[in-house]
Scaffold this motif. Structure first.
Motif, PDB file in Angstrom:
ATOM      1  N   LEU A 227      -4.591   7.919  -2.783  1.00 45.61           N
ATOM      2  CA  LEU A 227      -5.158   8.065  -4.122  1.00 45.61           C
ATOM      3  C   LEU A 227      -4.263   8.915  -5.036  1.00 45.61           C
ATOM      4  O   LEU A 227      -4.081   8.592  -6.203  1.00 45.61           O
ATOM      5  N   ASP A 228      -3.686   9.977  -4.490  1.00 50.42           N
ATOM      6  CA  ASP A 228      -2.801  10.817  -5.315  1.00 50.42           C
ATOM      7  C   ASP A 228      -1.594  10.041  -5.841  1.00 50.42           C
ATOM      8  O   ASP A 228      -1.316  10.091  -7.044  1.00 50.42           O
ATOM      9  N   PRO A 229      -0.856   9.321  -4.983  1.00 47.87           N
ATOM     10  CA  PRO A 229       0.261   8.533  -5.535  1.00 47.87           C
ATOM     11  C   PRO A 229      -0.198   7.462  -6.525  1.00 47.87           C
ATOM     12  O   PRO A 229       0.463   7.222  -7.530  1.00 47.87           O
ATOM     13  N   LEU A 230      -1.335   6.848  -6.255  1.00 49.94           N
ATOM     14  CA  LEU A 230      -1.841   5.804  -7.141  1.00 49.94           C
ATOM     15  C   LEU A 230      -2.163   6.356  -8.532  1.00 49.94           C
ATOM     16  O   LEU A 230      -1.783   5.770  -9.542  1.00 49.94           O
ATOM     17  N   LEU A 231      -2.831   7.504  -8.590  1.00 47.28           N
ATOM     18  CA  LEU A 231      -3.282   8.053  -9.873  1.00 47.28           C
ATOM     19  C   LEU A 231      -2.242   8.926 -10.569  1.00 47.28           C
ATOM     20  O   LEU A 231      -2.343   9.158 -11.775  1.00 47.28           O
ATOM     21  N   SER A 232      -1.232   9.396  -9.821  1.00 39.10           N
ATOM     22  CA  SER A 232      -0.246  10.285 -10.444  1.00 39.10           C
ATOM     23  C   SER A 232       0.553   9.591 -11.540  1.00 39.10           C
ATOM     24  O   SER A 232       0.859  10.201 -12.565  1.00 39.10           O
ATOM     25  N   ILE A 233       0.870   8.321 -11.345  1.00 40.86           N
ATOM     26  CA  ILE A 233       1.677   7.611 -12.345  1.00 40.86           C
ATOM     27  C   ILE A 233       0.892   7.403 -13.640  1.00 40.86           C
ATOM     28  O   ILE A 233       1.403   7.726 -14.716  1.00 40.86           O
ATOM     29  N   PRO A 234      -0.334   6.877 -13.612  1.00 41.19           N
ATOM     30  CA  PRO A 234      -1.062   6.746 -14.880  1.00 41.19           C
ATOM     31  C   PRO A 234      -1.267   8.089 -15.588  1.00 41.19           C
ATOM     32  O   PRO A 234      -1.195   8.161 -16.813  1.00 41.19           O
ATOM     33  N   ILE A 235      -1.481   9.152 -14.829  1.00 35.37           N
ATOM     34  CA  ILE A 235      -1.675  10.462 -15.457  1.00 35.37           C
ATOM     35  C   ILE A 235      -0.385  10.938 -16.105  1.00 35.37           C
ATOM     36  O   ILE A 235      -0.365  11.334 -17.273  1.00 35.37           O
TER      37      ILE A 235
ATOM     38  N   PHE B  37       5.276   4.159  -2.043  1.00 31.09           N
ATOM     39  CA  PHE B  37       5.971   3.433  -3.109  1.00 31.09           C
ATOM     40  C   PHE B  37       5.106   2.298  -3.655  1.00 31.09           C
ATOM     41  O   PHE B  37       5.111   2.022  -4.854  1.00 31.09           O
ATOM     42  N   LEU B  38       4.343   1.651  -2.777  1.00 30.33           N
ATOM     43  CA  LEU B  38       3.420   0.606  -3.230  1.00 30.33           C
ATOM     44  C   LEU B  38       2.319   1.216  -4.097  1.00 30.33           C
ATOM     45  O   LEU B  38       1.963   0.657  -5.142  1.00 30.33           O
ATOM     46  N   ALA B  39       1.825   2.376  -3.699  1.00 33.46           N
ATOM     47  CA  ALA B  39       0.789   3.052  -4.499  1.00 33.46           C
ATOM     48  C   ALA B  39       1.340   3.449  -5.869  1.00 33.46           C
ATOM     49  O   ALA B  39       0.653   3.300  -6.884  1.00 33.46           O
ATOM     50  N   TYR B  40       2.584   3.940  -5.910  1.00 36.51           N
ATOM     51  CA  TYR B  40       3.185   4.283  -7.203  1.00 36.51           C
ATOM     52  C   TYR B  40       3.346   3.042  -8.076  1.00 36.51           C
ATOM     53  O   TYR B  40       3.077   3.081  -9.282  1.00 36.51           O
ATOM     54  N   ALA B  41       3.776   1.941  -7.481  1.00 32.83           N
ATOM     55  CA  ALA B  41       3.938   0.696  -8.247  1.00 32.83           C
ATOM     56  C   ALA B  41       2.596   0.218  -8.797  1.00 32.83           C
ATOM     57  O   ALA B  41       2.496  -0.191  -9.959  1.00 32.83           O
ATOM     58  N   LEU B  42       1.561   0.274  -7.978  1.00 32.64           N
ATOM     59  CA  LEU B  42       0.222  -0.111  -8.449  1.00 32.64           C
ATOM     60  C   LEU B  42      -0.261   0.838  -9.548  1.00 32.64           C
ATOM     61  O   LEU B  42      -0.904   0.409 -10.505  1.00 32.64           O
ATOM     62  N   GLY B  43       0.089   2.113  -9.421  1.00 31.80           N
ATOM     63  CA  GLY B  43      -0.244   3.080 -10.471  1.00 31.80           C
ATOM     64  C   GLY B  43       0.464   2.745 -11.776  1.00 31.80           C
ATOM     65  O   GLY B  43      -0.115   2.879 -12.855  1.00 31.80           O
TER      66      GLY B  43
END
Length: 108
Positions: free
Chosen positions: A25-33, A85-91
């Motif tokens: 969740l942290d990698p996923l939400l860090s990019i939009p934030i 990296f997948l979570a960051y891309a989805l973010g």
């Protein structure tokens, strides 16, 4: 934001740990934030209402590399996980489609 709050409530309030959510969740939400903050800064300083695709992609890649490659080298508190990296891309995609404001010309 709601997803983050629900996760915190489950984890801290009810002691319910969902390992998959906790891990990604942290990698996923860090990019939009972080890109949302960059967008606000660009809007305030340069009157640019929207980040470009190139801005979004480059920022996402740079942040992912910093978080997943450099931080684990600087501190043992961080660990490398290639799935992040997948979570960051989805973010990045979440930011592009749901956070990055569209201009009126693009919506017509």
């Amino acid at each position: 934001m709601a997803l983050f709050l629900v996760h915190q409530l489950l984890q801290k309030g009810f002691s319910i740990d969902v390992p998959f959510v906790h891990a990604y969740l942290d990698p996923l939400l860090s990019i939009p934030i972080m890109l949302g903050l960059l967008s606000v800064e660009r809007n305030w300083l340069f009157d640019r209402k929207r980040l470009t695709v190139l801005d979004t992609v480059i920022s996402t890649v740079v942040l992912a590399v910093v978080f997943e490659v450099f931080f684990p080298r600087w501190s043992e508190a961080f660990t490398y996980d290639p799935w992040d990296f997948l979570a960051y891309a989805l973010g990045g995609l979440l930011f592009w489609f749901f956070v990055n404001p569209r201009t009126t010309r693009e919506t017509t």
